[in-house]
Design a protein around this motif. Structure first.
Motif, PDB file in Angstrom:
ATOM      1  N   HIS A 169       9.419 -41.897  58.990  1.00 27.27           N
ATOM      2  CA  HIS A 169       9.119 -41.720  57.568  1.00 27.27           C
ATOM      3  C   HIS A 169       7.834 -40.948  57.284  1.00 27.27           C
ATOM      4  N   ARG A 185       6.920 -37.859  57.740  1.00 32.22           N
ATOM      5  CA  ARG A 185       7.101 -36.536  57.126  1.00 32.22           C
ATOM      6  C   ARG A 185       7.372 -36.669  55.632  1.00 32.22           C
ATOM      7  N   ARG A 186       8.216 -37.606  55.254  1.00 32.30           N
ATOM      8  CA  ARG A 186       8.549 -37.790  53.834  1.00 32.30           C
ATOM      9  C   ARG A 186       7.366 -38.330  53.054  1.00 32.30           C
ATOM     10  N   ARG A 243       4.273 -35.654  52.910  1.00 30.52           N
ATOM     11  CA  ARG A 243       4.508 -34.253  52.545  1.00 30.52           C
ATOM     12  C   ARG A 243       3.735 -33.902  51.258  1.00 30.52           C
TER      13      ARG A 243
END
Length: 496
Positions: A105, A107-108, A111
């Motif tokens: 998770h 990266r999400r 970001r």
């Protein structure tokens, strides 16, 4: 447990049950710690520059390596702490779940996100992005030597930082084992390193120019860590222990509540920051609950066997603390329902159930960190909540009631970082939930999205899309620009 007597520059680790020699480890001095941080700094540049998908791939490979050797790690945890095999296996499984979540998770969660610019900066496009600190120092405890420090390690790594991990002097082998698994995967990239030692090693880590420190331990040591980090304004995450309460309402499932109290209070020999030390029961069901709980507690016996409910005190000094709290509670008028001060037979402490203990006794106000449950009656749930909150700690708590509305209302009023309704430690197995406390239980969070952001610095970025129609962001704005801006300002903010 550990002794520094036989060799002044080595950690001499022994079995907490038998006292037999287990292993020796280096006692890292200031120079060794600074070398590790220097190596981590170089690795951090490489790690942070990777695409988030590549970091995820490496972290999942690390997870698979730990999982494939879970029995080996569990045996090591048992050897250094004395805890039951099931207890060791459970904490590893929980740690791996959180590592998996962080890897998948990050990266999400981290970001770059666009945010509204508002009327004044209408011509600007705005965003927030999260960047790693660089090198994070993690100082771990001995009671959960895998699960607790891995909460910080996993999320710091997933956020793009390198980590230098200093495990407890009682469980150095666990830290070394974890670092070895990483090194096997990326031998030329010391993104995760371990430095073994005692408190002096931890102090050296705080002063070694790391970019953030995550500490778990006592509130007293937490203050010392903060003082050391304050010298360079190094930010910290502190988990300083707890004195967690369980509230049992008159309409609760008493059998479920009693079994949860046994799990939360006696698990890991009571050596748990977040668990159950105090139980407040509404008067209407106090006696039947106490009788039910006493029957369950009498069935529990500690032992060195792998399948024992719980093992020994990991640190020799803790038995004296437990004995002192029991004696103080009884001297002040509390009554022993199961066990008493004689239940302390080092290295084991048999379960102790105390009732009607004065609220100013040490067994109520201080961390006992042993298999001792204090159960007191209250007139109603409101009084239970007041007593539960009457502590300098605020890590977690539990509530048992058949009413969802009542349970959530009590949870909302509990001064704690995490609350479980109709379970104990229910949040521990939910990787998306943050964990941390208030007051003497510390501040900052690990786990979940908040844990990932804890080990990242938010950075604000704007870029001008077009020239503003009214330009006041200049050294000498025109009179007409200011008149029009003030008119718009009054129109927008001068009304209710």
């Amino acid at each position: 447990m550990t002794s520094l007597v036989e060799h002044p520059r080595r950690l001499h680790v022994v079995d907490p049950v038998t006292g037999a020699h287990h292993a020796d480890y280096e006692l890292a001095d200031e120079a060794a710690v600074r070398l590790a941080v220097t190596r981590a700094r170089e690795a951090a540049h490489w790690w942070a520059a990777l695409d988030a998908r590549d970091r995820r791939r490496h972290l999942l490979a690390f997870k698979a390596s730990v999982t494939s050797r879970v029995e080996e790690l569990a045996a090591l945890v048992r050897a250094e702490t004395g805890k039951s095999l099931a207890g060791a296996q459970l904490e590893i499984m929980l740690a791996v779940e959180h590592l998996d979540w962080a890897a998948r998770h990050a990266r999400r969660v981290l970001r770059r996100r666009s945010v509204p610019s508002g009327l004044l900066a209408f011509n600007q496009a705005s965003s927030v992005e999260y960047v790693p600190y660089g090198v994070v120092g993690v100082i771990g405890p001995w009671n959960y030597p895998v699960y607790t420090p891995m909460g910080a390690v996993s999320h710091a790594l997933a956020a793009g930082n390198a980590v230098v991990f200093k495990p407890s002097e009682y469980t150095p082998g666990v830290g070394v084992w974890l670092a070895q698994r990483w090194s096997e995967l990326l031998p030329e990239r010391p993104v995760l390193q371990v430095v073994t030692g005692d408190g002096t090693t931890g102090a050296a880590l705080c002063r070694a120019e790391v970019d953030k420190v995550a500490f778990t331990g006592s509130a007293t040591t937490g203050r010392a860590v903060m003082a050391a980090c304050a010298e360079r304004l190094t930010p910290v995450v502190i988990e300083g222990g707890g004195k967690d309460a369980l509230i049992v309402t008159a309409d609760a499932d008493l059998d479920a509540a009693a079994r949860a109290a046994v799990f939360g209070g006696l698990g890991n020999a009571g050596q748990t920051c977040a668990g159950v030390e105090r139980v407040y029961v509404e008067q209407a069901v106090y006696e039947p609950f106490l009788a039910m709980l006493a029957e369950l507690v009498r069935q529990v016996r500690p032992g060195a066997e792998p399948d024992a409910p719980y093992g020994p005190m990991t640190t020799p000094a803790q038995a004296d603390v437990v004995r002192g709290h029991i004696a103080d509670a009884l001297d002040r008028g509390g009554r022993a329902v199961v066990g008493d001060a004689g239940s302390v037979r080092p290295p084991f402490v048999e379960p102790v159930l105390l009732a009607d203990v004065p609220e100013d006794s040490a067994a109520v106000t201080e961390e006992t960190f042993g298999p001792v449950l204090v159960v007191n009656p209250v007139a109603d749930a409101d009084e239970a909540l007041r007593r539960a909150n009457a502590t300098s700690y605020g890590l977690s708590g539990s509530i048992f009631t058949r009413s969802r509305r009542r349970g959530l209302a009590l949870a909302a009023g509990m001064r704690a970082g995490a609350v479980s309704v109709n379970s104990v430690l229910g949040y521990a197995g939910v990787p998306s939930l943050p964990f941390g406390g208030v007051g003497d239980s510390g501040f900052g969070r690990v786990h979940g999205a908040d844990g990932l952001r804890e080990f990242s610095r938010p950075r604000s970025v704007t870029w001008q899309r077009f020239r503003p129609a009214i330009d006041v962001m200049t050294l000498q704005p025109s009179a007409s620009a200011m008149r029009r801006s003030l008119a718009m300002f009054s129109w927008r903010h001068g009304r209710r």
